[in-house]
Design an enzyme around this catalytic site. Sequence first.
Site, PDB file in Angstrom:
ATOM      1  CG  ASP A 399      -2.246   1.269   1.171  1.00 40.45           C
ATOM      2  OD1 ASP A 399      -3.047   1.077   0.402  1.00 40.45           O
ATOM      3  OD2 ASP A 399      -2.118   2.437   2.116  1.00 40.45           O
ATOM      4  CB  ILE A 400       0.919   4.324  -2.678  1.00 41.67           C
ATOM      5  CG1 ILE A 400       1.085   3.130  -3.011  1.00 41.67           C
ATOM      6  CG2 ILE A 400       1.954   5.566  -2.754  1.00 41.67           C
ATOM      7  CD1 ILE A 400       0.947   4.025  -4.928  1.00 41.67           C
ATOM      8  CD  GLU A 442      -4.636   3.699  -1.662  1.00 44.16           C
ATOM      9  OE1 GLU A 442      -4.859   4.079  -0.391  1.00 44.16           O
ATOM     10  OE2 GLU A 442      -4.930   3.663  -2.570  1.00 44.16           O
TER      11      GLU A 442
END
Length: 526
Positions: A399-400, A442
Site C-alpha cells: 500500500d502506498i 493504491e
Amino acid sequence: MEGESEPEITESQREGRPAAFASLAHQIVVFVFTATFVTAMLASWVAIQSSRSSLRETADRLYGVSLRQASERVEPWLVAMRADLRCPPAGQSATPQAPWVGQASFYTEPTPTDAWGEVPQGAQAALRADTGIALVTLADGRLGVALATLPASREPGCVGIARFDALAPVLALALPSDDAAFVLTDASGRALLQTGDTSFLGNAERLPIENWGQERLRETRFGSEEILAATRSLAPWGWRIAIVASTRSLYAPLVASIQRVLLIDAVVIALFCVFAYRVTSRVTGPIGQLSAVARRVADGETALEIPEPPQRDEIGILTRAFNAMLRRQREYQTEIESTNRRLQDRYAALQQATEVLNQLSITDGLTKLHNHRFFQDHLTREIRRVERAREDLAMLIIDIDDFKKLNDQYGHAGGDEVLARIAGILNAAVRGGDLCARYGGEEFVILAPNTDIEGGYALAEKTRMAIEETDFLIDEAFEALKVTVSIGVAAYRGDRKAFFGKADQALYQAKANGKNCVVVHPDDLA
C-alpha cells in the site's frame, strides 16, 4: 471387425480405371461371345446329331443291302465248292490231273489223309454231322476243306486246299465303300477270308462275331478301335459272312464337316465380338472420359473440359451438360474462395479483437498489471497446485503511504503517474514465476510460489527499498518527490481466507508501526 483385413485396392481402382473385364465394353463383348458361342454350339450339336443319325440310318440300310448281296453271292459259291469236292477211288493216288479232283476255281490240289496234321475234334464232329464237311489244319499249316470218305463212315477221307482268294473279287463287288470290309468266318469265328480295308482288325485269327449284330449293324469295340459290324449265316455249313467298318472311317466325313462348322463358328464369333467391341467402344469411350473427369473432379480438380463429340445423341448431350456443370462449378468455387478470403480476414480481425478484449479484461488500464479479477482466478489455481505438490506460497500486499495527501497536492494526474511508476518498479522486482497485480486503488499484491515466509520477507524488503530510493518526478513539481510503501507478508497454511486475511492484517500493522516498513504476520513467525 478385429482380425479381418481390409480388401486390397488395386492400382486401377485407385486411379478410377475399371479392372479387367469390368468395363462396359468388355462385358458386352463377353455377353456377345457367350450368346453367339452357346447359340452356335447348340445349333452345331443339333446339326451334328441329326447328321450322325442320318448317316447311321444310311449305313444301316446300305450295309444291310451289301451284306445280303454278299451272302447271295457267297452261298452258291460254297454250294458249288461242296459239290466239287470228291475223294479219289480206293487204290488211286491223288493228283491234280485226276478227274475227281474238282474244278481248279475252287481248289488248288487234293491232299491225301496221310498229309493231314492233327484233325481237330471240331472237324471230326463236323464231318460226322449232316454237313459232312469241315475246316481242318494241314501239317504245313494251311487250311483245308475236309470231306468224309464214305457217307456211311463219316471218317475223314480227303481234303481240298480251298482257293478262298478266288472269292475275294466276288465279295469286292458287293462292298458299299472303300472303308468297309467283308470277312468270311466259320461258325467259331475263325477268319477264312478278308477283303476290303481290314487294317483295324489286325492279324486276329478268330473274331468275336457273337458280339456283332445279326444282320443289323451294331457299334462295338474291337481292341482299341470302335467298329460297326453285322453278320449273316451262310447255308449249308453254318459259316458266316460279316461286314465291318471303323466308325472313325465311317464318320470321317462328318468329323470333317464338324471341323469346318466349328471353324466357321469361330470366324463368325470373332467377327461378332469385333463388331460388338467397336460399337460399344463408340459409346463407352466418351463414358470412360466422363468417368475419368468425374474422378478428377472428385479429387478436387475443376479446371477440366471434356472434348465434345460432334454427334447430337445422348452421349453428346451428356458431355455438353457435364461441361456446363464444370463451368458453373468453377464459377461457384471462385465465388466461394473469394467469400472464404473475406471470412478469413474478418475472422483474423475478430480473433485479434478478442485477444485485445481478453487482455483488457485481465489487465489494469493504468498500471498495465493484471487486475483484481485475474489475481483471484490465479490465486485459486496456485492454491490447488501447492496443495497437490505440497509447495510453499507467499503473499505480499503493498500500500502506498499517504497516497490521498499526494492526490490532494498534485491532483489525480500526479497520483496516476506515481501508480504507473510504482507498478513498473514492482514488475521489475518480481521473478518470472511471480504474479504482480493491482488489487485496487493504491494497493498492489504479489503472489510468490515456491517461496517460504523468509523468502517472502526478503522480496518485500527488496521491493520497499527500491521504491524508497526512487525519485518521482511529476510535471507540476519542480523537485524530486519521495514515495514510500508499507508491505504486509503472509504464508499459505491451508486456508485461503486466512491466507489473505493474515497478509491484510500484517499490512495494517505496518501502517501502525509508522509506515515505510515490512511486517510479517505473527502466526507465520513461529
